[in-house]
Design a protein around this motif. Structure first.
Motif, PDB file in Angstrom:
ATOM      1  N   VAL A 244       0.844  -1.208   0.000  1.00  0.00           N
ATOM      2  CA  VAL A 244       0.000   0.000   0.000  1.00  0.00           C
ATOM      3  C   VAL A 244       0.872   1.248   0.000  1.00  0.00           C
ATOM      4  N   GLY A 245       1.991   1.210   0.737  1.00  0.00           N
ATOM      5  CA  GLY A 245       2.969   2.295   0.670  1.00  0.00           C
ATOM      6  C   GLY A 245       2.724   3.440   1.631  1.00  0.00           C
ATOM      7  N   GLY A 246       3.122   4.616   1.218  1.00  0.00           N
ATOM      8  CA  GLY A 246       3.122   5.774   2.104  1.00  0.00           C
ATOM      9  C   GLY A 246       1.768   6.145   2.659  1.00  0.00           C
ATOM     10  N   GLN A 247       0.714   5.894   1.910  1.00  0.00           N
ATOM     11  CA  GLN A 247      -0.638   6.221   2.380  1.00  0.00           C
ATOM     12  C   GLN A 247      -1.201   5.142   3.302  1.00  0.00           C
ATOM     13  N   SER A 248      -0.405   4.103   3.542  1.00  0.00           N
ATOM     14  CA  SER A 248      -0.894   2.974   4.334  1.00  0.00           C
ATOM     15  C   SER A 248      -1.254   3.391   5.753  1.00  0.00           C
ATOM     16  N   GLN A 249      -2.464   3.072   6.135  1.00  0.00           N
ATOM     17  CA  GLN A 249      -2.889   3.227   7.528  1.00  0.00           C
ATOM     18  C   GLN A 249      -3.345   1.858   8.034  1.00  0.00           C
ATOM     19  N   SER A 250      -2.627   0.845   7.617  1.00  0.00           N
ATOM     20  CA  SER A 250      -3.009  -0.530   7.940  1.00  0.00           C
ATOM     21  C   SER A 250      -1.776  -1.360   8.266  1.00  0.00           C
ATOM     22  N   ASN A 251      -1.977  -2.359   9.121  1.00  0.00           N
ATOM     23  CA  ASN A 251      -0.946  -3.348   9.446  1.00  0.00           C
ATOM     24  C   ASN A 251       0.337  -2.699   9.968  1.00  0.00           C
ATOM     25  N   PHE A 252       0.199  -1.929  11.049  1.00  0.00           N
ATOM     26  CA  PHE A 252       1.359  -1.283  11.660  1.00  0.00           C
ATOM     27  C   PHE A 252       2.166  -2.227  12.544  1.00  0.00           C
ATOM     28  N   ALA A 253       1.533  -3.286  13.039  1.00  0.00           N
ATOM     29  CA  ALA A 253       2.178  -4.166  14.010  1.00  0.00           C
ATOM     30  C   ALA A 253       3.441  -4.784  13.438  1.00  0.00           C
ATOM     31  N   SER A 254       4.445  -4.927  14.284  1.00  0.00           N
ATOM     32  CA  SER A 254       5.707  -5.499  13.839  1.00  0.00           C
ATOM     33  C   SER A 254       5.718  -7.019  13.916  1.00  0.00           C
ATOM     34  N   VAL A 255       4.980  -7.587  14.864  1.00  0.00           N
ATOM     35  CA  VAL A 255       5.018  -9.042  15.064  1.00  0.00           C
ATOM     36  C   VAL A 255       3.619  -9.642  15.061  1.00  0.00           C
ATOM     37  N   PHE A 256       2.781  -9.216  16.000  1.00  0.00           N
ATOM     38  CA  PHE A 256       1.449  -9.787  16.161  1.00  0.00           C
ATOM     39  C   PHE A 256       0.389  -8.901  15.495  1.00  0.00           C
ATOM     40  N   THR A 257      -0.846  -9.378  15.502  1.00  0.00           N
ATOM     41  CA  THR A 257      -1.911  -8.676  14.779  1.00  0.00           C
ATOM     42  C   THR A 257      -2.965  -8.058  15.700  1.00  0.00           C
ATOM     43  N   TYR A 258      -2.871  -8.300  16.989  1.00  0.00           N
ATOM     44  CA  TYR A 258      -3.970  -7.908  17.874  1.00  0.00           C
ATOM     45  C   TYR A 258      -4.132  -6.398  17.989  1.00  0.00           C
ATOM     46  N   CYS A 259      -3.028  -5.630  17.949  1.00  0.00           N
ATOM     47  CA  CYS A 259      -3.147  -4.166  18.044  1.00  0.00           C
ATOM     48  C   CYS A 259      -3.884  -3.610  16.839  1.00  0.00           C
ATOM     49  N   ASP A 260      -3.545  -4.097  15.653  1.00  0.00           N
ATOM     50  CA  ASP A 260      -4.237  -3.637  14.447  1.00  0.00           C
ATOM     51  C   ASP A 260      -5.716  -3.985  14.510  1.00  0.00           C
ATOM     52  N   TYR A 261      -6.035  -5.151  15.056  1.00  0.00           N
ATOM     53  CA  TYR A 261      -7.438  -5.563  15.158  1.00  0.00           C
ATOM     54  C   TYR A 261      -8.184  -4.701  16.180  1.00  0.00           C
ATOM     55  N   ILE A 262      -7.574  -4.492  17.337  1.00  0.00           N
ATOM     56  CA  ILE A 262      -8.217  -3.716  18.406  1.00  0.00           C
ATOM     57  C   ILE A 262      -8.458  -2.269  17.968  1.00  0.00           C
ATOM     58  N   TYR A 263      -7.463  -1.672  17.309  1.00  0.00           N
ATOM     59  CA  TYR A 263      -7.547  -0.253  16.948  1.00  0.00           C
ATOM     60  C   TYR A 263      -8.047  -0.040  15.520  1.00  0.00           C
ATOM     61  N   GLY A 264      -8.475  -1.099  14.868  1.00  0.00           N
ATOM     62  CA  GLY A 264      -9.111  -0.982  13.563  1.00  0.00           C
ATOM     63  C   GLY A 264      -8.197  -0.620  12.416  1.00  0.00           C
ATOM     64  N   THR A 265      -6.913  -0.948  12.537  1.00  0.00           N
ATOM     65  CA  THR A 265      -5.979  -0.591  11.466  1.00  0.00           C
ATOM     66  C   THR A 265      -5.589  -1.806  10.614  1.00  0.00           C
ATOM     67  N   ASP A 266      -6.452  -2.782  10.568  1.00  0.00           N
ATOM     68  CA  ASP A 266      -6.222  -3.924   9.674  1.00  0.00           C
ATOM     69  C   ASP A 266      -7.395  -4.114   8.709  1.00  0.00           C
ATOM     70  N   LYS A 267      -8.298  -3.137   8.648  1.00  0.00           N
ATOM     71  CA  LYS A 267      -9.510  -3.281   7.840  1.00  0.00           C
ATOM     72  C   LYS A 267      -9.197  -3.418   6.350  1.00  0.00           C
ATOM     73  N   GLY A 268      -8.232  -2.629   5.871  1.00  0.00           N
ATOM     74  CA  GLY A 268      -7.869  -2.718   4.464  1.00  0.00           C
ATOM     75  C   GLY A 268      -7.335  -4.087   4.099  1.00  0.00           C
ATOM     76  N   PHE A 269      -6.501  -4.632   4.955  1.00  0.00           N
ATOM     77  CA  PHE A 269      -5.923  -5.955   4.721  1.00  0.00           C
ATOM     78  C   PHE A 269      -7.003  -7.024   4.734  1.00  0.00           C
ATOM     79  N   ARG A 270      -7.891  -6.959   5.718  1.00  0.00           N
ATOM     80  CA  ARG A 270      -8.950  -7.976   5.805  1.00  0.00           C
ATOM     81  C   ARG A 270      -9.908  -7.872   4.621  1.00  0.00           C
TER      82      ARG A 270
END
Length: 295
Positions: A244-270
């Motif tokens: 996604v690149g510079g505009q990415s507001q998704s999948n910030f987590a470095s290892v696990f996925t729970y933070c992105d899920y809790i804070y809603g920053t994995d919606k684009g990926f899902r």
């Protein structure tokens, strides 16, 4: 440096015989300073950065069919010269930033109380502490990473790391020098909160870097043992962030996925996974109707 001159003195102090591992540690570290032992990190990091990505480089260059099928972005290819340019840049940053930082950061290790003496930690103690380090690093890294994707953070620092929209193993530590310094804070926070033995600290540095190389590999291998780690993101998860690149507001987590899920920053990926799964299902259905077999 150990406060014992002989194994007998060490066994008397512990009131038991040394284990095989403790004997090896005594023979190696007894006459070495704690600072010298800490500086082993520089060697470990150099070896990891240089050797671990090599199988991925070979896979990238050979394009073997049995490996090619697992490449996440198969249309993006780097030449050998481009891969070597990435490695040279990483090594330049290693010798001018990472290495010197390791040399001068020993007082902080002394301050938090990482020990080098006997007894050695048990295997379970090391595993539990490593798990704590990963969780602490992952949570704090998530917020630092989100900051680096704000307009100022991205334009001035983080865009260097995103030069590789389809990452490779050598690109895991490819970053602006300021980002290397900033992300060193989350990495050090776990050992600061739960200090352990120097061996545990070595294991942490090594496994964290290997994990970063794996998530930047560009390949999603189904046989990877990390597939069995709960909430682990892996290469496919982080590859989307680079795609996604510079505009990415998704999948910030470095290892696990729970933070992105809790804070809603994995919606684009899902959403993307849902769309791709639907397209694959429709393609398979159409193929079956036309007598085409899909493996």
């Amino acid at each position: 440096m150990l406060p014992y001159t002989t194994i007998g003195e060490a066994e008397a102090a512990l009131n038991r015989s040394l284990t095989f591992a403790e004997t090896l540690w005594f023979n190696y570290s007894a006459n070495k300073s704690d600072y010298f032992l800490y500086c082993h990190n520089i060697v470990f990091l150099f070896v990891i950065f240089s050797l671990i990505p090599i199988p991925l480089v070979v896979a990238e260059l050979l394009r073997a069919a049995n490996v090619e099928r697992y490449k996440i972005q198969p249309k993006v290819r780097l030449s050998f010269a481009e891969i070597m340019d990435c490695y040279k840049t990483v090594m330049k940053m290693f010798f001018f930033v990472v290495g010197p930082l390791q040399l001068v950061s020993y007082p902080s290790v002394q301050l938090i109380g990482i020990r080098t003496g006997l007894p050695l930690p048990s295997g379970w103690e090391i595993l539990i502490q490593l798990a704590v380090y990963f969780v602490v690093e992952d949570y704090t890294n998530y917020w630092v990473h989100r900051f680096l994707h704000c307009k100022w953070g991205y334009e001035n620092i983080h865009k260097v790391h995103h030069e590789y929209t389809a990452p490779i193993g050598f690109a895991a530590p490819y970053a602006h020098w300021a980002e290397i310094l900033i992300l060193g804070i989350p990495s050090f926070l776990g050992p600061a909160l739960v200090p352990g033995h120097m061996i545990t600290f070595w294991c942490w540095i090594a496994t964290r870097q290997i994990e970063a190389i794996e998530t930047h590999s560009g390949y999603d291998f189904p046989w990877s043992p990390t597939k069995y780690i709960p909430f682990y993101g892996g290469a496919e998860y982080h590859d989307y962030h680079h795609y996604v690149g510079g505009q990415s507001q998704s999948n910030f987590a470095s290892v696990f996925t729970y933070c992105d899920y809790i804070y809603g920053t994995d919606k684009g990926f899902r959403y993307q996974k849902k769309v791709l799964a639907k397209l694959k299902e429709e393609s398979s259905s159409n193929g079956q109707q036309n007598g085409i077999k899909f493996d």
